[in-house]
Design a protein around this motif. Sequence first.
Motif: not given
Length: 369
Positions: A34-61
Amino acid sequence: MVVILIQSLQNDTEIMLLLINTNRMQPPIAPLGLEYAATVCAQAGIETRVLDLNLADDPDQALAAAFAGDAPRLIGLSFRNTDDSYWPSARWFVPDLIELVKRIRSLSEAPIVLGGCGFSIMPARILKATGADFGIHGDSEIALPKLYREVTGSRQFVQVPGLIRRGVYRIIGNPPAWHKPYAVKTRREHLDNAAYFRRGGQGGVETKRGCNRPCIYCADPLSKGRLLRPRQPAEVADEIDALLKQGVDVLHFCDGEFNFPREHAMALCAEMVSRNFDRCLRWYAYLAVTPFDEALAKLMRAAGCAGINFTTDAASPAMLQSYRQSHGKSDIESAVKAAKAAGLTVMLDLLLGGPGETAETVRETVAFV
């Protein structure tokens, strides 16, 4: 703690890609693909945001917060594992993915694309089960930027490598996305790698993709292809340096087998030695029993390697043949001796109960080990 890391190359725009890490297994493993893909998309000029549910205390929130602002144009879900590979629990993760897709549908009308190693093992079946709009079979680094352009543009999906999509009557699939040469220039800035490290997860780096070995049980050829596609050693070393600067100084190379091809492993280790990584880095890797010798063992140790997990499978000749392994008992013994002589810790992966296994073949393997 809710973690939403943002890489924005455009200001004041609602056009963007949202990538979500769906894996919540513990101890936490950072979603490398996922991080590799995010890197390439951002480098391609696409505004890219990452939501990491593994580090979220409350995934639904965390999900609700992610969709409270600008509306994404495409949502990507990384699906790392189909199950936990643990016999006592045998937990199957596809039902969780189905529920997550339903939850996202309630928050957004944007199309959803699935990817990751777990998805690529059985892409058409998982796409059908979840009701997602698209999937990427294979590498996302080239496919995902192309898909984003088509979703927001002409919608010529036949041009997107590895794309799995829902047709009128059936699932339609393009040839898998296994691009060559494989290159990702990344500073590893899209995830909180330091947080993963603090919580007990090693850093991960790929030195190549693909595996051309004939083992009967492995999913790597399904998800990464059978063609070996090594990265440039300097590119890999630059990525390691970026992780070191974040405080991540214990790594695992996520290749199927680090020593395939052997020449690439030697070249990478030489690059690491030239940068004095042994002074600040400890790393581990999976290796095939052959090819492995004292020269490679010593160079790995000089480059900071601390331990090897050999794909041994068995010591019984009958079972090695069943698993389609080319090594024998003498090769296992030689590999272990070479590793120990170089000061490397050794672990042998064994498979017990495969096709043709008997009480006698089990005894033979255990006695030899």
